[in-house]
Design an enzyme around this catalytic site. Structure first.
Site, mmCIF file in Angstrom:
data_model
loop_
_atom_site.group_PDB
_atom_site.id
_atom_site.type_symbol
_atom_site.label_atom_id
_atom_site.label_comp_id
_atom_site.label_asym_id
_atom_site.label_seq_id
_atom_site.Cartn_x
_atom_site.Cartn_y
_atom_site.Cartn_z
ATOM 1 N N LYS A 140 -0.772 -6.204 8.628
ATOM 2 C CA LYS A 140 -0.846 -4.934 7.859
ATOM 3 C C LYS A 140 0.190 -3.932 8.644
ATOM 4 O O LYS A 140 -0.289 -3.687 9.837
ATOM 5 C CB LYS A 140 -2.160 -4.383 7.626
ATOM 6 C CG LYS A 140 -2.063 -2.996 6.881
ATOM 7 C CD LYS A 140 -3.745 -2.632 6.821
ATOM 8 C CE LYS A 140 -3.921 -1.106 6.335
ATOM 9 N NZ LYS A 140 -5.302 -0.743 6.240
ATOM 10 N N ASP A 165 -16.201 2.479 0.957
ATOM 11 C CA ASP A 165 -15.477 2.101 -0.195
ATOM 12 C C ASP A 165 -15.455 0.873 -0.379
ATOM 13 O O ASP A 165 -14.742 -0.021 -0.671
ATOM 14 C CB ASP A 165 -13.899 2.517 0.423
ATOM 15 C CG ASP A 165 -12.879 2.543 -0.914
ATOM 16 O OD1 ASP A 165 -13.466 2.791 -1.952
ATOM 17 O OD2 ASP A 165 -11.781 2.337 -0.639
ATOM 18 N N GLY A 198 0.890 -1.420 -0.095
ATOM 19 C CA GLY A 198 -0.157 -0.047 0.029
ATOM 20 C C GLY A 198 0.862 1.127 -0.025
ATOM 21 O O GLY A 198 2.159 1.371 -0.394
#
Length: 442
Positions: free
Chosen positions: A51, A145, A31
């Site tokens: 993450k 989203d 990301g």
């Protein structure tokens, strides 16, 4: 004299969770601020997705409030069809989310590989995702989203909603801050982007009157379902303005071979989810009645809703466990190009010289261990987390690589007239900064 043996430092599993508790395995995603990799807990041997977000990059991109917001929202949710938070912690360089591991890949990966999915498979996903959305909305959370990139499959083929980067709490008052992927935005959401032409005072009055609420998530689910069945989105445009117009004005059209790919009852559900009037849109009746109405639709007669959340049903599509259901280039990049590979490090004792943003993360990105702590709600106290240094909050990119038309669009300024969008290729969505706070428009 013989050399002194270097013994590994004992790990305190009874203390606060940290990176020493995990074995770092392969990298599966990348990301804007860090990466996603598979990890194994050294004590339980359980596998998770890690993450991690680089703090310096986060500060540079003014995304500190969003990282903290995501951390807090994830503590509030625990649902069979959501990628749930299991641990959270930080070190001097990174903030870490340890999440449920989804080995089946995301639906964008499978859509690009297969071109489209069978109606039976999409119906199963829509049922699972509608259950997740109903849970979120019952807890006053909107995702904002929902798209194929943010729907992950487990190894058995069950769908899970992920990436709460721009999710927010909602109340009775409508929101006006715009953040998300334009191709999946509802008309009432996209319309807020067109208010740059009126004078600021008029724009603010329009914003306060219009706004949006959780209804936008049901529209996004409709766009996803349409795209998964037909291999294309229902509304498209060569430019940003064309896409905005298409979402707001174009009639819903079906491909020439639509009846070969989707039943009439399936088209009814798609049309109901893609209803421009939120009052008539499927899923949008208050107090959960919209979700119950959707469940009763004839399209879902093959779904056993009583056993859906227990995952007793066999999904129509099971990912191939012998293949990597993600972009394998992330692992190669980690091996060959990473100049600062992730590894567990002891924290520095002196934290007195931190910047305001770093201090904010230090204080507000708190540790979490799902085996030791009860989940709690921060609502409504964290509806607007504001940077202590800049006084603004910013949108944050997804934890996976971007695909065309799926970038983040966020607008900034105390006046909607202050937003800017660059014209770029076809239906790409553009990156900017997020509106400071809805209260600026009341």
């Amino acid at each position: 004299m013989g050399a002194v043996c270097c013994r590994p430092t004992p790990i305190d599993f009874d203390g606060d969770v940290n990176l020493f508790h995990f074995v770092l395995l392969r990298c599966v995603g990348k990301g804007a601020f860090g990466k996603v990799r598979v990890v194994q807990h050294k004590q339980t041997r359980d596998l998770y997705a890690l993450k991690y977000i680089n703090k310096a990059k986060c500060v540079k991109m003014k995304a500190v409030p969003n990282v903290i917001q995501e951390r807090r929202l994830l503590e509030e949710v625990d649902h069979p069809f959501i990628v749930n938070l299991r641990y959270a912690f930080q070190d001097d360089e990174n903030c870490f989310f340890v999440l449920d591991l989804m080995l089946g890949g995301d639906l964008r990966f499978h859509l690009e590989r297969l071109g489209s999915l069978q109606e039976e498979t999409v119906r199963f996903y829509v049922a699972q995702l509608s259950s997740a959305l109903a849970f979120l909305h019952d807890n006053n959370i909107m995702h904002r989203d929902l798209k194929p990139d943010n729907i992950l499959l487990d190894e058995k083929g069950n769908a899970h909603l992920t990436d709460f980067n721009i999710a927010v709490h909602f109340g009775e008052r409508r929101l006006t801050g715009v953040a998300g992927s334009m191709a999946y935005m509802a008309p009432e959401y996209v319309d807020l982007l067109t208010l740059s032409t009126p004078p600021p005072d008029r724009a603010l009055r329009i914003l306060a009157k219009r706004g949006y609420t959780y209804y936008i998530d049901w529209w996004s689910l409709g766009v996803c379902a349409y795209e998964l069945i037909f291999g294309r989105r229902p509304f498209r445009g060569r430019t940003n303005s064309d896409l905005t117009y298409s979402i707001s004005k174009d009639p819903l059209k079906w491909p020439e071979d639509a009846e070969k790919k989707c039943s009439r009852t399936g088209m009814q559900v798609l049309k109901g989810l893609l209803e421009r009037d939120p009052a008539r849109r499927f899923g949008c009746k208050p107090n959960g009645d919209g979700y119950q109405e959707l469940r009763r639709h004839p399209w879902f007669k093959t779904i056993d809703w009583d056993t859906l959340e227990s995952k007793e049903q066999i999904p129509p599509f099971i990912p191939d466990a012998k293949k990597a259901n993600f972009d394998a280039s992330h692992e190669l990049e980690e091996l060959l190009l990473e100049d600062n590979p992730l590894k567990a490090k002891a924290r520095k004792a002196n934290q007195d010289n931190l910047s305001a943003e770093m201090k904010q993360m230090e204080e507000q990105f708190t540790s979490y261990d799902f085996k030791k702590m009860q989940r709690r709600s921060y609502y409504p106290h964290n509806q607007h987390i504001v940077s202590t240094a800049t006084g603004t909050s910013s949108g944050m990119a997804s934890s996976r690589p971007e695909t065309p038309a799926d970038g983040l669009i966020v607008n900034n300024g105390v006046s909607i007239a202050g937003h800017s969008i660059d014209a770029r290729d076809s239906s790409d969505v553009y990156r900017g900064e997020k509106i400071t706070s809805e209260k600026d428009y009341s």
